[in-house]
Motif scaffolding. Structure first.
Motif, PDB file in Angstrom:
ATOM      1  N   ASP A 179      52.233  75.161  74.571  1.00 35.29           N
ATOM      2  CA  ASP A 179      50.784  74.988  74.603  1.00 35.29           C
ATOM      3  C   ASP A 179      50.371  73.549  74.918  1.00 35.29           C
ATOM      4  OD1 ASP A 179      51.438  73.645  72.306  1.00 35.29           O
ATOM      5  OD2 ASP A 179      50.278  74.924  70.950  1.00 35.29           O
ATOM      6  N   GLY A 180      51.362  72.671  75.184  1.00 38.61           N
ATOM      7  CA  GLY A 180      51.057  71.300  75.562  1.00 38.61           C
ATOM      8  C   GLY A 180      51.039  70.300  74.431  1.00 38.61           C
ATOM      9  N   THR A 181      51.161  70.758  73.188  1.00 38.04           N
ATOM     10  CA  THR A 181      51.155  69.834  72.060  1.00 38.04           C
ATOM     11  C   THR A 181      52.529  69.175  71.902  1.00 38.04           C
ATOM     12  OG1 THR A 181      51.720  71.629  70.527  1.00 38.04           O
ATOM     13  CG2 THR A 181      49.381  71.144  70.848  1.00 38.04           C
ATOM     14  N   VAL A 182      52.527  67.957  71.386  1.00 37.39           N
ATOM     15  CA  VAL A 182      53.768  67.197  71.217  1.00 37.39           C
ATOM     16  C   VAL A 182      54.477  67.648  69.944  1.00 37.39           C
ATOM     17  CG1 VAL A 182      54.756  64.900  70.900  1.00 37.39           C
ATOM     18  CG2 VAL A 182      52.784  65.215  72.409  1.00 37.39           C
ATOM     19  N   TYR A 183      55.798  67.885  70.050  1.00 36.43           N
ATOM     20  CA  TYR A 183      56.550  68.230  68.837  1.00 36.43           C
ATOM     21  C   TYR A 183      57.647  67.217  68.519  1.00 36.43           C
ATOM     22  CZ  TYR A 183      60.657  70.148  71.315  1.00 36.43           C
ATOM     23  OH  TYR A 183      61.776  70.298  72.096  1.00 36.43           O
ATOM     24  N   LYS A 184      57.929  66.255  69.450  1.00 32.46           N
ATOM     25  CA  LYS A 184      58.930  65.233  69.147  1.00 32.46           C
ATOM     26  C   LYS A 184      58.670  63.973  69.962  1.00 32.46           C
ATOM     27  CE  LYS A 184      63.375  66.236  68.734  1.00 32.46           C
ATOM     28  NZ  LYS A 184      64.786  66.547  69.092  1.00 32.46           N
ATOM     29  N   GLU A 185      58.851  62.809  69.315  1.00 30.14           N
ATOM     30  CA  GLU A 185      58.813  61.514  69.970  1.00 30.14           C
ATOM     31  C   GLU A 185      60.038  60.720  69.538  1.00 30.14           C
ATOM     32  OE1 GLU A 185      54.096  60.532  70.693  1.00 30.14           O
ATOM     33  OE2 GLU A 185      55.047  59.840  68.831  1.00 30.14           O
ATOM     34  N   VAL A 186      60.675  60.058  70.511  1.00 33.43           N
ATOM     35  CA  VAL A 186      61.878  59.272  70.225  1.00 33.43           C
ATOM     36  C   VAL A 186      61.699  57.882  70.839  1.00 33.43           C
ATOM     37  CG1 VAL A 186      64.380  59.120  70.476  1.00 33.43           C
ATOM     38  CG2 VAL A 186      63.295  61.358  70.296  1.00 33.43           C
ATOM     39  N   TYR A 187      61.941  56.847  70.022  1.00 32.65           N
ATOM     40  CA  TYR A 187      61.860  55.466  70.482  1.00 32.65           C
ATOM     41  C   TYR A 187      63.270  54.895  70.600  1.00 32.65           C
ATOM     42  CZ  TYR A 187      56.890  55.791  69.464  1.00 32.65           C
ATOM     43  OH  TYR A 187      55.566  56.168  69.454  1.00 32.65           O
ATOM     44  N   ARG A 188      63.554  54.263  71.753  1.00 32.98           N
ATOM     45  CA  ARG A 188      64.897  53.732  71.996  1.00 32.98           C
ATOM     46  C   ARG A 188      64.827  52.314  72.559  1.00 32.98           C
ATOM     47  NH1 ARG A 188      65.713  59.152  74.045  1.00 32.98           N
ATOM     48  NH2 ARG A 188      67.226  60.296  72.753  1.00 32.98           N
ATOM     49  N   TYR A 189      65.871  51.555  72.272  1.00 33.41           N
ATOM     50  CA  TYR A 189      66.082  50.245  72.859  1.00 33.41           C
ATOM     51  C   TYR A 189      67.493  50.239  73.423  1.00 33.41           C
ATOM     52  CZ  TYR A 189      67.006  45.200  73.120  1.00 33.41           C
ATOM     53  OH  TYR A 189      67.356  43.939  73.544  1.00 33.41           O
ATOM     54  N   ASN A 190      67.627  50.011  74.725  1.00 38.05           N
ATOM     55  CA  ASN A 190      68.944  49.970  75.368  1.00 38.05           C
ATOM     56  C   ASN A 190      69.730  51.260  75.116  1.00 38.05           C
ATOM     57  OD1 ASN A 190      70.933  48.775  76.929  1.00 38.05           O
ATOM     58  ND2 ASN A 190      71.891  47.753  75.193  1.00 38.05           N
ATOM     59  N   GLY A 191      69.017  52.397  75.081  1.00 31.47           N
ATOM     60  CA  GLY A 191      69.667  53.690  74.949  1.00 31.47           C
ATOM     61  C   GLY A 191      69.902  54.161  73.532  1.00 31.47           C
ATOM     62  N   SER A 192      69.630  53.328  72.532  1.00 34.94           N
ATOM     63  CA  SER A 192      69.886  53.708  71.140  1.00 34.94           C
ATOM     64  C   SER A 192      68.593  53.701  70.330  1.00 34.94           C
ATOM     65  CB  SER A 192      70.891  52.745  70.488  1.00 34.94           C
ATOM     66  OG  SER A 192      72.124  52.775  71.180  1.00 34.94           O
ATOM     67  N   LEU A 193      68.586  54.469  69.263  1.00 32.43           N
ATOM     68  CA  LEU A 193      67.401  54.581  68.424  1.00 32.43           C
ATOM     69  C   LEU A 193      67.021  53.232  67.819  1.00 32.43           C
ATOM     70  CD1 LEU A 193      68.145  57.892  66.468  1.00 32.43           C
ATOM     71  CD2 LEU A 193      66.503  57.587  68.311  1.00 32.43           C
ATOM     72  N   LEU A 194      65.714  52.907  67.874  1.00 35.18           N
ATOM     73  CA  LEU A 194      65.182  51.714  67.226  1.00 35.18           C
ATOM     74  C   LEU A 194      63.696  51.929  67.016  1.00 35.18           C
ATOM     75  CD1 LEU A 194      65.859  48.827  66.224  1.00 35.18           C
ATOM     76  CD2 LEU A 194      65.088  47.990  68.440  1.00 35.18           C
ATOM     77  N   ASP A 195      63.196  51.558  65.843  1.00 31.20           N
ATOM     78  CA  ASP A 195      61.786  51.754  65.542  1.00 31.20           C
ATOM     79  C   ASP A 195      60.902  51.131  66.623  1.00 31.20           C
ATOM     80  OD1 ASP A 195      62.681  52.965  63.287  1.00 31.20           O
ATOM     81  OD2 ASP A 195      61.981  51.432  61.892  1.00 31.20           O
ATOM     82  N   SER A 196      59.735  51.735  66.828  1.00 30.62           N
ATOM     83  CA  SER A 196      58.798  51.277  67.837  1.00 30.62           C
ATOM     84  C   SER A 196      58.312  49.863  67.532  1.00 30.62           C
ATOM     85  CB  SER A 196      57.598  52.225  67.885  1.00 30.62           C
ATOM     86  OG  SER A 196      56.523  51.649  68.595  1.00 30.62           O
TER      87      SER A 196
END
Length: 321
Positions: free
Chosen positions: A237-254
């Motif tokens: 339906d177009g709603t967002v269900y996941k967001e992922v923040y990365r730095y240099n390919g790895s997880l890091l807080d926004s």
């Protein structure tokens, strides 16, 4: 002197008893061990090469001492794998020059008994066996891979490097049997967001609806300079269900302080989140925190600013005599 009739003993140490005339057995035609049919024939000018076990491993057709395809279009050089699951590797030549992939003839064709195929277009530099993938002069993609299940992956290359063939035209497109489609952009010879901020990668569902956007920088997942997540996934339906923040390919807080991974419920509330406030940067050999990411990202020194220039090999030189 007449020959001794069958069944009658003859003199000698090993013929003291009656014997029958032996049958004459003809050797079966040798075939590739990978279960693929032999493509060339002696009548068309092909020379066969066998390994020590008697497996057909190579067929070559020469004209004036140079590889040249047969008149019916059969490729000049055909390599067969001794692995039953290996590929038959065919290379097309004209007067000793690898075909550039224009028209209905590729440069190379790989075929597996499972039904999987791979078409390659490109060229070989003089005095080297290395094959450079390159879109044909008439614009056909350098790589087309088809799986036995029906997935087709198309890739555009310039001098062996994945690259968009034209502005806003994706370098790589994967279409799966169920209709799912993945588009990846490589504007400067590597997977990367477009200069206007368009994400490098888009995923579409069988119905054509956008289901994911993925941002990349230098082929790696990386947030945009403006704080957009490296990965955002959508429901039908177009709603967002996941967001992922990365730095240099790895997880890091926004940089704004959001957790590295956030999953949303259907009503928009947060269903799950994962925080990664610190990451080790292998380039600077130091820790990276979310509040230092933007300046480091903008100072990244390895971005190519200009597209890779295409290479078009010269046509074979013909002699008249």
């Amino acid at each position: 002197m007449s020959r001794q009739p069958a069944g009658i003993p003859v003199g000698g140490q090993f013929a003291a008893a009656a014997h029958a005339e032996p049958d004459i057995a003809l050797a079966a035609a040798l075939q590739p061990r990978n279960n693929m049919p032999a493509l060339g024939s002696a009548a068309a000018g092909y020379t066969d090469t066998f390994d020590e076990a008697g497996n057909l491993v190579l067929q070559v057709r020469l004209k004036n001492g140079k590889p040249n395809d047969a008149p019916d279009g059969t490729p000049a050089i055909i390599r067969y794998s001794t692995n039953p699951e290996g590929a038959t590797h065919a290379t097309f030549y004209t007067d000793g020059v690898v075909h550039d992939g224009s028209g209905d003839k590729p440069s190379e064709l790989l075929t597996w008994s499972s039904g999987r195929t791979e078409i390659r277009r490109g060229h070989r530099r003089p005095h080297t066996a290395f094959f450079f993938r390159q879109d044909s002069p008439d614009g056909q993609p350098a790589s087309v891979k088809t799986s036995a299940e029906g997935t087709v992956v198309t890739g555009h290359f310039a001098q062996g490097i994945l690259q968009d063939p034209a502005p806003r035209v994706p370098a790589r497109v994967e279409v799966r049997a169920d209709g799912t489609r993945i588009e990846q952009r490589a504007p400067f010879g590597q997977l990367e967001d477009l200069p206007d901020g368009t994400p490098s990668e888009h995923h579409y569902g069988p119905a054509g609806n956008l289901i994911a956007e993925i941002r990349r920088h230098g082929d790696k997942g990386w947030d945009s300079d403006y704080g957009d997540p490296s990965e955002r996934r959508y429901r039908d339906d177009g709603t967002v269900y996941k967001e992922v923040y990365r730095y240099n390919g790895s997880l890091l807080d926004s940089p704004t302080g959001k957790p590295a991974l956030i999953e949303y419920a259907a009503d928009g509330s947060i269903a799950r989140q994962v925080s990664e406030p610190i990451q080790w940067d292998s380039y600077t050999k130091e820790e990276v925190r979310f509040n230092t990411r933007v300046t480091r990202r903008q100072a990244w020194p390895y971005t190519r600013k200009e597209p890779v220039p295409p290479y078009v090999p010269e046509p074979p030189k013909r002699t008249t005599g």
